[in-house]
Design an enzyme around this catalytic site. Sequence first.
Site, mmCIF file in Angstrom:
data_model
loop_
_atom_site.group_PDB
_atom_site.id
_atom_site.type_symbol
_atom_site.label_atom_id
_atom_site.label_comp_id
_atom_site.label_asym_id
_atom_site.label_seq_id
_atom_site.Cartn_x
_atom_site.Cartn_y
_atom_site.Cartn_z
ATOM 1 N N TRP A 127 -20.018 11.391 -21.049
ATOM 2 C CA TRP A 127 -20.600 11.238 -19.718
ATOM 3 C C TRP A 127 -22.031 11.773 -19.684
ATOM 4 C CZ3 TRP A 127 -17.552 8.225 -16.975
ATOM 5 C CH2 TRP A 127 -16.173 8.262 -17.193
ATOM 6 N N ASN B 106 -11.087 2.147 2.356
ATOM 7 C CA ASN B 106 -10.544 2.047 1.000
ATOM 8 C C ASN B 106 -11.365 1.153 0.075
ATOM 9 O OD1 ASN B 106 -8.401 2.790 -0.884
ATOM 10 N ND2 ASN B 106 -7.927 0.611 -0.871
ATOM 11 N N TRP C 123 2.201 1.675 -3.447
ATOM 12 C CA TRP C 123 1.181 2.307 -4.317
ATOM 13 C C TRP C 123 1.290 3.833 -4.219
ATOM 14 C CZ3 TRP C 123 -1.897 1.118 -8.193
ATOM 15 C CH2 TRP C 123 -2.318 -0.207 -8.389
ATOM 16 N N GLU D 219 0.840 -1.206 0.000
ATOM 17 C CA GLU D 219 0.000 0.000 0.000
ATOM 18 C C GLU D 219 0.877 1.260 0.000
ATOM 19 O OE1 GLU D 219 -3.500 0.154 -0.231
ATOM 20 O OE2 GLU D 219 -3.017 -1.901 -0.815
ATOM 21 N N TRP E 47 -9.258 7.428 -8.651
ATOM 22 C CA TRP E 47 -10.431 7.719 -9.483
ATOM 23 C C TRP E 47 -10.231 7.257 -10.919
ATOM 24 C CZ3 TRP E 47 -15.338 8.635 -8.697
ATOM 25 C CH2 TRP E 47 -15.728 8.992 -7.408
ATOM 26 N N TRP F 219 -15.486 11.050 -13.892
ATOM 27 C CA TRP F 219 -14.669 10.771 -12.712
ATOM 28 C C TRP F 219 -14.111 12.039 -12.082
ATOM 29 C CZ3 TRP F 219 -9.636 12.415 -13.060
ATOM 30 C CH2 TRP F 219 -9.084 12.576 -14.340
#
Length: 437
Positions: A293, A328, A264, A261, A369, A346
Amino acid sequence: MAETTSSIVICWFRRDLRLQDQTALYHALRSEYPVLPVFIFDEDILGKLPSPHDRRLQFIYDALEEMQQTLEKEGSSLEVYYGKPLEVFGTLVKKYAVQAVFTNHDYEPYALERDAAVEAFLNKKGIKFNSFKDQVIAEKEDVLKDDGKPYTVFTPYSKKWKSVVTEEWMEEKHTKALFKNFFRQSPQPIPSLKSMGFEATEKNFPSKSLSTELLKKYGEQRDFPGIHGTSRLGVHLRFGTISIRALARKAAEHSEVYLNELIWRDFYHMILWHFPHVGRGLAFRKEYDAIKWRNDEKEFAAWTEGRTGYPIVDAGMRELNETGYMHNRVRMIVASFLTKHLLIDWRWGEAYFAEKLLDFDLAANNGGWQWAAGSGCDAAPYFRVFNPTLQTQKFDKELKYVRKWVPELDELSYPAPIVNHEMARKRCLEVYAKALK
């Protein structure tokens, strides 16, 4: 008031609000001049905050007060300013004989422009601007492919990270013994939140401590929002009230999953550095900017308020609105729902999270996102659409989390789903396929 003849160096605090194991401070304290610690409440940043009740400002304020207490015991003081950084440095160079400025890298687009302007100003005055890596373990070109190009997929990046990063990268920068080198002065007042146009908020922030027991169980517990299975250290990492190096050392010892993590985090900062267009509102995969969208404002409002009729989505949004935090796993579910079920851009979700999350970090928020929307690096394929019902059965089977945040679940007042899952999934696949053909 200090004499203008005082020769000093400045340690400019930003996303590194601690006095222990802080890289810029470590180097400043080892210079030949006394160190003046400075923090600037940046008018340009604060002016964009939509509410006078922003808990992140309260968090920063509390961290500054904690640092100030330690500095006062050393006969020193923070100098805290409210203004534009360039103007504040104009004041500081008149007030002191500044020999150098020490700070830590910030990788966001605004920060890069701000730092370049401050460095240029200082250089004209013959003052050196020194900046260091502190908020990540690996940055910029630290972890590259064998051909010298940046990674765009996480798994090979993480393998290379583990082969490149040594214990030396995670060593503590011992500052305690150097505290005698702070500039001596009486305590300087910190501008009140009210004087900057903000109100004090409640202070119920997550703890800085991380138990070894939680770390050891992290891999098996982290996906279940109904239990306390995650570290909740995001806000502390965001503002640097804890050291990423100390955390990485502990993770390396007790939890490979947690270490991943943290990797990341480095990965998304690296992406922002090499592909700065993602920080300017563009899709990492540029072809995804062609998606049409729907952007229905009423549906977006229902999502933000936690009344979509999908309990796990509503629970997540209510938790976010009330606490500034969201688990998360639930972040992935609500982001997938907004982009795939409702076909809402997004960027709308990214902006809402940026406003509400205590731990908002541009690199990680954007990365998350774009992952959910399918437009990012290492993204979920666009044809994978999370089913909120199945996600609930898998990760909140007993509805502990859902019932905490959606107590009216079994009542008639709870809304029906605003969209049918199967219809939404089919519509999403058609819209994406058309844009990406």
